[in-house]
Design an enzyme around this catalytic site. Structure first.
Site: not given
Ligand code: MG
Ligand code: ADP
Length: 590
Positions: A270, A217, A232
């Site tokens: 996600d 993530s 980044r």
């Molecule tokens: Mg979550």
């Protein structure tokens, strides 16, 4: 207020005044007829007959009620506005499918299908998202159910800022090894035995290798189903050496050093995980069209026709399904603010944020920001001399008979100091005294003995901010439902349009989904009938089962793609590690 002469303590007028103050707080609902009546003074004969109503407390409190209603109204987002935002969302979606550098990034994920619940097999998934690293194995049972085993470990602080990427990824690989030793001992032992007894140290057979989905993530430029370079670091990580490198390769290299039977098969966002997880476990055979997150941030991934995807794709992918999952990155919808609402508090929030001018939709929708909007409104109201908010002149004007008091180090005074979760408490509290909310104001914000009218004002404003968020959420959902054409597709006539959602906001904010439905039914092309056919369900474990499912899709792709001959890849990996790979038929004997 005129107070030229000092009133004598025994002045009957003053006694009347204090009596009125004492009674004042409960009568906040009478009309505001006594605004700015001068304080009665003794000495001079009054120029008007004796006042018969409370002169101070009541007008101020009535202003609070009126003022909070006026502020709440500033967060109205009308059906008409919702409709024009849907049109703009669709325009920005199309633009993002055609070229790079647009408001909606519309990132191709190289995932070319969604599961239907019949998928089977044992897969692995890992999730590096911030504070923790999660390793899981998922047994897909093929009947929409699954079994998940997981372990979680905190990332040591020094590794978040390690000198080299290798240090962090070696740690991650080690966790995978520990997980296999603990939870898949048989598989692991067999693998070790095989390795030791065979003529070749790495002579493993394809199906002995776990396929792993890697939920990462942080911002990456994805260039293939299991390839993506880090743009980044965020969330406290800082390892400059990793920037620009393929994070899947970094993980695979360390896995290979430990000779683990694991292949990083997919890089997972996600939202895509949410879409896949919901599609696998949703009732019926219908595939899910959208996976959406309403948590700290907001984003969505949906199934798009390949023919609509006009911008060039660099990586390999399976074209046979005619579809690809697109990660919209909708948090940045309408950064130019052509249709988004923009109150003075939205402006203030954005200005003080680390990224002014971007993620403008997210800043009006998601959990990280709603509490901050409410905090900014609260602070303004506290400073407003026209109203008495969270303060009373003396305890007699408070229905709890003690003086409201905000502790000086209350987090209400610091940026991000008001957690959106309290808005859920406010929305859910239907007690006549709002005692749950008042208790929470005390516990979370150090606001002691808030009056009922304070709590009512706080609740009215919080609800308005929450409602605007839900209506804005409906904009994205509606635009994507309309884009898929499922509501008018005769082949889909009897089927629901399935949507998977995840995140604390949509899960815990009372009536969030109901408010979304209410807005959906007011949208052209959806209406009440359409809204009834849209099924929004919670999708759990996107980074576990969702990632496993993407690994499964990726494994299927490996077989279909002639250019990505898996054993060929293994051989070349082995060669670069100076190892010999045993031919498949030979390995099969083991
Ligand atoms: Mg979550
Ligand atoms: P993440 O998005 O990081 O995976 P969550 O889905 O749990 O995590 O979302 C966290 C966000 O949701 C935080 O911004 C938090 O303020 C907010 N939040 C947590 N609990 C609630 C709640 N009960 N009601 C509304 N918002 C909540």
């Amino acid at each position: 207020m005129s107070s030229a002469s000092i009133p004598s303590p025994f002045c009957p007028l003053l006694i009347l005044h204090f009596l009125a103050l004492y009674l004042g707080r409960d009568s906040t609902h009478s009309p505001p007829a006594v605004n700015h009546r001068p304080l009665p003074t003794c000495g001079n004969p009054p120029s008007v007959p004796f006042p018969t109503e409370a002169p101070v407390s009541r007008p101020l409190k009535m202003t609070l009620e009126a003022q909070s209603a006026a502020i709440a109204a500033r967060f109205d987002y009308t059906d008409e506005q919702v409709n024009s935002a849907v049109n703009e969302f669709r325009r920005q979606m199309t633009e993002g499918l055609e070229k790079d550098g647009t408001s909606l990034s519309q990132i191709p994920t190289y995932v070319t299908g969604v599961p239907n619940g019949t998928e089977k097999g044992l897969y692995m998934a890992v999730d590096l998202g911030g504070t923790n690293f999660r390793v899981c194995s998922i047994q897909l049972n093929g009947d929409t159910t699954f079994n998940l085993t997981f372990s979680k470990v905190a990332i040591p602080r020094d590794l978040m800022v390690a000198k080299t990427a290798q240090e962090l990824f070696a740690f991650l690989a080690k966790q995978i090894e520990l997980f296999l030793q603990t939870h898949h001992e048989d598989h692991f032992e067999q693998h070790v035995r095989r390795r030791m007894t065979m003529s070749s140290p790495d002579g493993y057979k394809d199906e002995h290798v776990f396929r792993l989905g890697f939920t990462f993530s942080f911002p990456v430029q994805q260039v293939g189903i299991n390839k993506g370079t880090l743009i980044r670091w965020t969330k406290g990580f800082d390892i400059p050496d990793a920037i620009g490198k393929d994070v899947c390769a970094l993980l695979q290299d360390e896995i290979d050093k430990l000779h683990l039977p694991v292949k990083v098969a997919a890089l997972v966002n996600d939202t895509v995980g949410t879409l896949m997880a919901r599609s696998y476990s949703s009732p019926g055979k219908t595939g899910t069209v959208l996976g959406a997150i309403f948590g700290t941030g907001t984003n969505g991934a949906y199934v798009e026709k390949l023919s609509n995807l006009k911008k060039p794709l660099s990586g390999e992918y399976d074209k046979t399904t005619g579809e690809m999952v697109i990660n919209t990155e909708w948090g940045s919808f309408d950064n130019q603010l052509s249709v988004l609402p923009n109150t003075e508090w939205d402006v203030a929030l954005d200005k003080a944020s680390p990224n002014p001018g971007i993620q403008m939709y997210e800043k009006r929708v998601s959990g990280m920001f709603l509490g901050e909007i409410l905090r900014l409104v609260t602070i303004d109201l506290l400073k407003d001399p026209k109203v008495s908010f969270f303060k009373d002149e003396n305890s007699s004007s408070n229905d709890w008979k003690s003086t409201t008091n905000i502790v000086s180090d209350s987090s209400i005074y610091t940026q991000w100091g008001l957690d959106t979760a309290i808005m859920s408490v406010a929305a859910a509290d239907n007690t006549p005294e709002l005692s749950t909310l008042r208790g929470e104001l005390e516990k979370q914000l150090g606001i002691y003995s808030a009056g009922l009218d304070d709590a009512q004002a706080f609740k009215a404003i919080a609800n308005a901010i929450g409602r605007r968020s839900a209506r804005l959420s409906a904009v994205a959902i509606a635009a994507i439902v309309l884009q898929t054409g499922k509501l008018t597709d005769p082949a889909n006539a009897d089927e629901p349009v399935d949507i998977g959602v995840d995140g604390s906001l949509v899960e815990h904010y009372p009536y969030f989904r109901d408010m979304i439905y209410e807005a959906l039914s007011a949208i052209d092309g959806i209406g009440e009938e359409g809204a009834k056919r849209i099924r929004i369900g919670i999708a759990k474990d996107g980074s576990g089962v969702g990632a496993a499912l993407i690994a499964l899709v990726a494994a299927g792709m490996e077989k279909r793609l002639t250019t990505a001959d898996y054993l060929g890849e293994l051989r070349s990996n082995a060669k670069s590690n100076n190892l010999t790979v045993v031919p498949e038929d030979e390995a099969a004997r083991d």
